[in-house]
Design an enzyme around this catalytic site. Structure first.
Site, PDB file in Angstrom:
ATOM      1  N   HIS A 243       0.807  -1.211   0.000  1.00 54.80           N
ATOM      2  CA  HIS A 243       0.000   0.000   0.000  1.00 54.80           C
ATOM      3  C   HIS A 243       0.856   1.286   0.000  1.00 54.80           C
ATOM      4  O   HIS A 243       0.847   2.062  -0.948  1.00 54.80           O
ATOM      5  CB  HIS A 243      -0.899   0.043   1.239  1.00 54.80           C
TER       6      HIS A 243
HETATM    7  O1  RIB Z   1      -5.286  -0.033   4.538  1.00 54.96           O
HETATM    8  C1  RIB Z   1      -3.894  -0.039   4.396  1.00 54.96           C
HETATM    9  C2  RIB Z   1      -3.278   1.085   5.161  1.00 54.96           C
HETATM   10  O2  RIB Z   1      -3.557   0.931   6.555  1.00 54.96           O
HETATM   11  C3  RIB Z   1      -1.744   1.104   5.062  1.00 54.96           C
HETATM   12  O3  RIB Z   1      -1.289   2.414   5.191  1.00 54.96           O
HETATM   13  C4  RIB Z   1      -1.326   0.287   6.245  1.00 54.96           C
HETATM   14  O4  RIB Z   1      -0.004   0.610   6.679  1.00 54.96           O
HETATM   15  C5  RIB Z   1      -2.327   0.731   7.278  1.00 54.96           C
HETATM   16  O5  RIB Z   1      -1.876   1.973   7.804  1.00 54.96           O
END
Ligand code: RIB
Ligand code: CA
Length: 315
Positions: A243
């Protein structure tokens, strides 16, 4: 593209950790002014010490790290040990950090840095709940003209949420903060699950990171071995989604990504859909677009760039 003067706001978290490493390995495109930490994946004390652990791993104990908000603006903190492990960096096996934290609160660092800067010169990248950024905007709205762009990881547009069926974690944890940031009127770029669920660390891509034969490669390999399992089990993916590094990759090479400018709003009232990021993807309501939302990427180009950049860190 002019070099980015970056404040990275994060909640490490294995994917945040790789985002930090990518930023540190990209000095041609990014001047990392400082890291601010927020409660999210794990409580603040851990997200903060994890940010220190990663900077020390990269041989960068000089990086300015400021601890920020320990809870969302109004809601009870929800954490994600079920994904990241109790340490928030399970799989990394890093020692406790010895580098010093900066005195002062993250929110004040964001404000002071922006006030001292030229107009439209500061890029802020929230890759956790946006509590710190919202507090800075609320405490000192005169920073708004100083901000070039806010590029965040968060939300889900055509994808379902990953924390509730309606909401992605970062937005769900602090939906009110996300709305304050979105409504501030700063150039706003979002990397939702629609694009990050395409940035999958397949076994082949993971092996290339492990084959770096460096402490960074070893730690990333261990972190991702742990981090991948959740999404691969839930979604049947052939790898875990990276992500947060998508945000840094966008700063380095925005051509890697595709998206569109649309009107976006965030649910802050209904418990059923709290944190939902509602984008008018087809322009049905003809509201003024207020966000650039990415929904696709050149995934091989992303991983090639990521692997080459991480190979630069020999510490
Ligand atoms: O949904 C994914 C996000 O939530 C990413 O930034 C992960 O690190 C959590 O913070
Ligand atoms: Ca994060």
């Amino acid at each position: 593209m002019t070099k980015r003067s970056l404040i990275l706001d994060c909640d490490p978290g294995q994917d945040d950790a790789i985002a930090i490493l990518l930023a540190l390995a990209s000095e041609e495109e990014i001047e990392l002014l400082g890291i601010t930490t927020v409660a999210g994946n794990v409580p603040l004390a851990l997200t903060t010490s994890n940010a220190c652990r990663i900077c020390e791993l990269a041989g960068r104990p000089d990086v300015k790290i400021f601890a920020g908000a320990s809870q969302p603006l109004f809601r009870k903190l929800v954490t994600a040990e079920w994904i990241h492990g109790n340490s928030g960096l399970d799989g990394a096996n890093l020692p406790d950090p010895s580098m010093p934290l900066q005195a002062g609160h993250a929110v004040d660092f964001i404000i002071d840095t922006c006030l001292a800067a030229e107009d439209k010169s500061i890029t802020i990248c929230p890759i956790g709940p946006m509590t710190n950024v919202a507090l800075a905007l609320m405490k000192e709205p005169t920073i708004i003209p100083k901000i070039r762009e806010i590029v965040c990881m968060g939300g889900a547009i055509k994808e379902l949420g990953n924390t509730t069926p309606a909401a992605e974690f970062n937005i769900y944890v602090d939906p009110h903060a996300a709305k304050v940031v979105l409504d501030a009127g700063v150039e706003f770029v979002m990397m939702p699950l629609d694009v990050t669920h395409k940035a999958l660390v397949t076994p082949e891509r993971l092996q290339k990171l492990k084959d770096l034969n460096s402490p960074v490669g070893e730690v990333c390999g261990g972190m991702l071995d742990y981090f991948n399992r959740f999404d691969m089990t839930r979604y049947g993916f052939d790898g875990g989604p990276l992500h947060d590094p998508c945000v840094i990759a966008y700063l380095i090479d925005p051509e890697l990504f595709k998206g569109r400018r649309v009107h976006l709003d965030i649910e802050t009232a209904s418990e059923l859909t709290m944190g939902n990021t509602l984008a008018d993807w087809w322009g049905i309501e003809e509201k003024e677009p207020n966000a650039y939302i990415c929904d696709d990427l050149d995934v091989d180009g992303f991983f090639d760039m990521l692997t080459k950049r991480l190979a630069r860190i020999k510490a």
